[in-house]
Write a protein that holds these residues in place. Structure first.
Motif, PDB file in Angstrom:
ATOM      1  N   THR A  59       0.796  -1.120  -0.051  1.00 31.61           N
ATOM      2  CA  THR A  59       0.062  -0.077   0.044  1.00 31.61           C
ATOM      3  C   THR A  59       0.920   1.468  -0.033  1.00 31.61           C
ATOM      4  N   THR A  60       2.157   1.051   0.779  1.00 28.15           N
ATOM      5  CA  THR A  60       2.840   2.506   0.796  1.00 28.15           C
ATOM      6  C   THR A  60       3.301   2.676  -0.640  1.00 28.15           C
ATOM      7  N   ASN A  61       3.691   1.573  -1.446  1.00 30.58           N
ATOM      8  CA  ASN A  61       4.324   1.774  -2.902  1.00 30.58           C
ATOM      9  C   ASN A  61       3.227   2.257  -3.892  1.00 30.58           C
ATOM     10  N   LEU A  62       2.113   2.016  -3.498  1.00 31.77           N
ATOM     11  CA  LEU A  62       1.114   2.248  -4.840  1.00 31.77           C
ATOM     12  C   LEU A  62       1.062   3.456  -5.213  1.00 31.77           C
ATOM     13  N   LYS A  63       1.413   4.859  -4.383  1.00 32.79           N
ATOM     14  CA  LYS A  63       1.284   5.896  -4.818  1.00 32.79           C
ATOM     15  C   LYS A  63       2.464   6.337  -5.743  1.00 32.79           C
ATOM     16  N   TYR A  64       3.603   5.650  -5.786  1.00 33.88           N
ATOM     17  CA  TYR A  64       4.635   5.836  -6.750  1.00 33.88           C
ATOM     18  C   TYR A  64       4.333   5.509  -8.228  1.00 33.88           C
ATOM     19  N   ILE A  65       3.271   4.823  -8.364  1.00 31.31           N
ATOM     20  CA  ILE A  65       2.909   4.486  -9.990  1.00 31.31           C
ATOM     21  C   ILE A  65       2.409   5.717 -10.643  1.00 31.31           C
ATOM     22  N   LEU A  66       1.988   6.770  -9.838  1.00 31.45           N
ATOM     23  CA  LEU A  66       1.468   8.180 -10.261  1.00 31.45           C
ATOM     24  C   LEU A  66       2.815   9.097 -10.961  1.00 31.45           C
ATOM     25  N   VAL A  67       4.087   8.716 -10.729  1.00 32.00           N
ATOM     26  CA  VAL A  67       4.980   9.704 -10.822  1.00 32.00           C
ATOM     27  C   VAL A  67       5.249   9.945 -12.433  1.00 32.00           C
ATOM     28  N   PRO A  68       5.122   8.843 -13.132  1.00 32.03           N
ATOM     29  CA  PRO A  68       5.185   9.228 -14.668  1.00 32.03           C
ATOM     30  C   PRO A  68       3.859  10.131 -15.066  1.00 32.03           C
ATOM     31  N   PHE A  69       2.685   9.978 -14.691  1.00 28.02           N
ATOM     32  CA  PHE A  69       1.755  10.699 -15.076  1.00 28.02           C
ATOM     33  C   PHE A  69       1.676  12.258 -14.562  1.00 28.02           C
ATOM     34  N   TYR A  70       2.296  12.545 -13.310  1.00 27.08           N
ATOM     35  CA  TYR A  70       2.566  13.784 -12.836  1.00 27.08           C
ATOM     36  C   TYR A  70       3.553  14.256 -13.583  1.00 27.08           C
ATOM     37  N   LEU A  71       4.578  13.688 -13.983  1.00 27.72           N
ATOM     38  CA  LEU A  71       5.663  14.155 -14.647  1.00 27.72           C
ATOM     39  C   LEU A  71       5.091  14.647 -16.234  1.00 27.72           C
ATOM     40  N   ALA A  72       4.248  13.924 -16.933  1.00 29.37           N
ATOM     41  CA  ALA A  72       3.696  14.201 -18.129  1.00 29.37           C
ATOM     42  C   ALA A  72       2.825  15.376 -18.053  1.00 29.37           C
ATOM     43  N   GLU A  73       2.173  15.612 -16.830  1.00 30.94           N
ATOM     44  CA  GLU A  73       1.257  16.671 -16.864  1.00 30.94           C
ATOM     45  C   GLU A  73       1.892  18.008 -16.813  1.00 30.94           C
ATOM     46  N   LEU A  74       3.027  17.856 -15.807  1.00 34.90           N
ATOM     47  CA  LEU A  74       3.872  19.098 -15.580  1.00 34.90           C
ATOM     48  C   LEU A  74       4.902  19.474 -16.822  1.00 34.90           C
ATOM     49  N   ALA A  75       5.375  18.556 -17.456  1.00 36.24           N
ATOM     50  CA  ALA A  75       6.105  18.778 -18.610  1.00 36.24           C
ATOM     51  C   ALA A  75       5.299  19.234 -19.805  1.00 36.24           C
ATOM     52  N   GLU A  76       4.111  19.366 -19.998  1.00 34.75           N
ATOM     53  CA  GLU A  76       3.244  19.754 -21.053  1.00 34.75           C
ATOM     54  C   GLU A  76       2.899  21.020 -20.758  1.00 34.75           C
ATOM     55  N   LYS A  77       3.090  21.660 -19.332  1.00 31.57           N
ATOM     56  CA  LYS A  77       2.803  23.100 -19.281  1.00 31.57           C
ATOM     57  C   LYS A  77       4.110  23.971 -19.366  1.00 31.57           C
ATOM     58  N   ILE A  78       5.265  23.364 -19.712  1.00 30.24           N
ATOM     59  CA  ILE A  78       6.512  24.205 -19.968  1.00 30.24           C
ATOM     60  C   ILE A  78       6.377  24.961 -21.320  1.00 30.24           C
ATOM     61  N   PRO A  79       6.523  26.223 -21.271  1.00 27.74           N
ATOM     62  CA  PRO A  79       6.438  27.113 -22.687  1.00 27.74           C
ATOM     63  C   PRO A  79       7.718  26.811 -23.252  1.00 27.74           C
ATOM     64  N   GLN A  80       7.741  26.643 -24.411  1.00 22.31           N
ATOM     65  CA  GLN A  80       9.041  26.458 -25.160  1.00 22.31           C
ATOM     66  C   GLN A  80       9.135  26.682 -26.710  1.00 22.31           C
ATOM     67  N   ASP A  81       9.960  27.126 -27.281  1.00 24.42           N
ATOM     68  CA  ASP A  81      10.075  27.390 -28.788  1.00 24.42           C
ATOM     69  C   ASP A  81       9.569  26.308 -29.545  1.00 24.42           C
ATOM     70  N   ASP A  82      10.092  25.182 -29.212  1.00 19.39           N
ATOM     71  CA  ASP A  82       9.800  23.822 -30.039  1.00 19.39           C
ATOM     72  C   ASP A  82       8.769  22.935 -29.091  1.00 19.39           C
ATOM     73  N   ARG A  83       7.814  23.399 -29.552  1.00 22.55           N
ATOM     74  CA  ARG A  83       6.475  22.641 -28.676  1.00 22.55           C
ATOM     75  C   ARG A  83       6.160  21.362 -29.056  1.00 22.55           C
ATOM     76  N   ILE A  84       6.818  21.021 -30.318  1.00 24.17           N
ATOM     77  CA  ILE A  84       6.773  19.345 -30.792  1.00 24.17           C
ATOM     78  C   ILE A  84       7.631  18.597 -29.751  1.00 24.17           C
TER      79      ILE A  84
END
Length: 397
Positions: A59-84
């Motif tokens: 149970t204590t390790n279940l929450k770490y499954i969400l790390v890639p999802f959180y990382l994807a959501e935050l990475a999508e919000k970074i403004p950059q010239d090369d959006r692709i």
């Protein structure tokens, strides 16, 4: 910093950046750094294995499954010239998250079938899948809210019980035994994240396709890439246009809707203007010479000549609009008549009408007479058995 504290810090930043709509880029970058450190520590510690399922993970390790999802959501919000490049990196993390959840048997079966079919899904199937996904998302959100409220109520009751009665030795585990509830909460959170990840992945794919199409077109035309200045100018023009339209809408009256199909066709084909007045009167098409059309036949010969070139069916006497208005008028009269009948039936005059009472009494008397007649006939049949008067036909008669 230990892994639990690092994950808690990153999850708080994720909540603040996604749910509250914060545009602080420093906060987003800090959250990405914390999540990358979490990902590195999870990989070094070997918390997950490809041979495991969700029941094998603690149970204590279940929450770490969400790390890639959180990382994807935050990475999508970074403004950059090369959006692709940003879109590709975010999609890679989302695919990693969904692949791991599929290995852990956390992805619903219908989503797996849809992903296996790929582009062969019809529009109806995609729509049904999105509706089912939305229902699962709402159910997961409601369940998380319910678990949160239940935990708060239990915490308040536990505090009140601790103040009133001291905790005996061995009861600490009973009071703090919330492992099953915590596990259920994290499983529900992961299910909610799966729904959001699939929707976000589809949206990022569409955005990437659009950007690639624009880039390809620009390369063909020999132009340069869109700059932020051009995008700002276009956004400003659109904002000014909407503002002017909103100001004009306060002082302009909306045009009357066109309810006549014939007039609408005339407007579409350029024979009339919207501002022209129109009514629902259209002369049906008449065949024959002018004398027949005008109704002034001078001789029998002209009448016979006019009847030669006639259609083999009955000509319409009114237009479709006039027929519709006529039906509306008949329906309104019928509804008014029904309303009057209902009002009359519910009125006190009808209920207290002596004629209705007399008719009810007559019906009761008729029923009584019919009952008496049936009883007399039964008595007569009892006294006179069948065949009693035909003694000559019996063998011993």
């Amino acid at each position: 910093m230990p892994l639990p504290s690092l994950f808690d810090q990153a999850s708080k930043i994720h909540v603040k950046a996604t749910e509250s709509g914060s545009s602080d880029q420093e906060l987003v970058k800090k959250g990405i750094e914390s999540l990358e450190k979490c990902e590195e520590m999870i990989s070094k510690l070997g918390l997950f294995s490809s041979n495991e399922t969700k029941e094998d993970i603690s149970t204590t390790n279940l929450k770490y499954i969400l790390v890639p999802f959180y990382l994807a959501e935050l990475a999508e919000k970074i403004p950059q010239d090369d959006r692709i490049q940003i879109l590709k990196a975010s999609q890679a993390k989302l695919k990693e998250f969904l692949t791991f959840c599929e290995a852990m048997e956390l992805v619903p079966e219908e989503e797996l079938q849809a992903s296996s079919l790929g582009a062969s899904n019809t529009f109806v199937d995609r729509r049904a899948l999105k509706i089912a996904r939305y229902k699962r998302q709402r159910a997961a959100e409601a369940k998380l809210e319910e678990i949160k409220e239940w935990k708060e109520r239990r915490g308040r009751s536990t505090k009140a019980a601790a103040v009133s009665t001291p905790v005996e030795a061995g009861e600490e585990d009973v009071l703090d035994d919330d492992g099953e509830e915590e596990r259920e909460a994290w499983i529900t959170t992961i299910s909610l994240a799966i729904c959001k990840a699939i929707d976000l992945l589809e949206m990022l794919k569409k955005e990437e396709e659009m950007l690639l199409a624009v880039k390809e077109r620009q390369l063909k035309e020999g132009g340069e890439a869109f700059s932020q200045t051009i995008l700002d100018e276009r956004a400003k023009k659109a904002e000014n246009w909407h503002r002017d339209a909103a100001v004009k809408a306060r002082y302009t009256q909306p045009a009357q809707p066109i309810t006549c199909a014939t007039f609408a066709q005339d407007v579409l084909e350029g024979r009339a203007k919207v501002s022209q007045a129109h009514d629902h009167k259209h002369v049906p098409v008449a065949f024959g010479p002018a004398s027949l059309v005008g109704g002034s036949l001078t001789s029998e010969r002209e009448r016979m000549r006019a009847q030669v070139f006639q259609p083999g069916h009955r000509l319409p006497t009114m237009s479709i609009e006039e027929a519709g208005l006529k039906e509306m008028e008949i329906m309104n009269k019928w509804q008014e008549r029904n309303a009057e009948l209902m009002e009359e039936a519910n009125s006190a005059w009808y209920k207290d009408n002596p004629k209705s009472k007399l008719s009810e009494e007559d019906d009761d008397e008729d029923d009584d007479a019919a009952v008496q007649k049936a009883r007399a006939w039964d008595d007569w049949k009892d006294d006179h058995p069948r065949g009693a008067g035909n003694k000559k036909l019996t063998p011993c008669g």
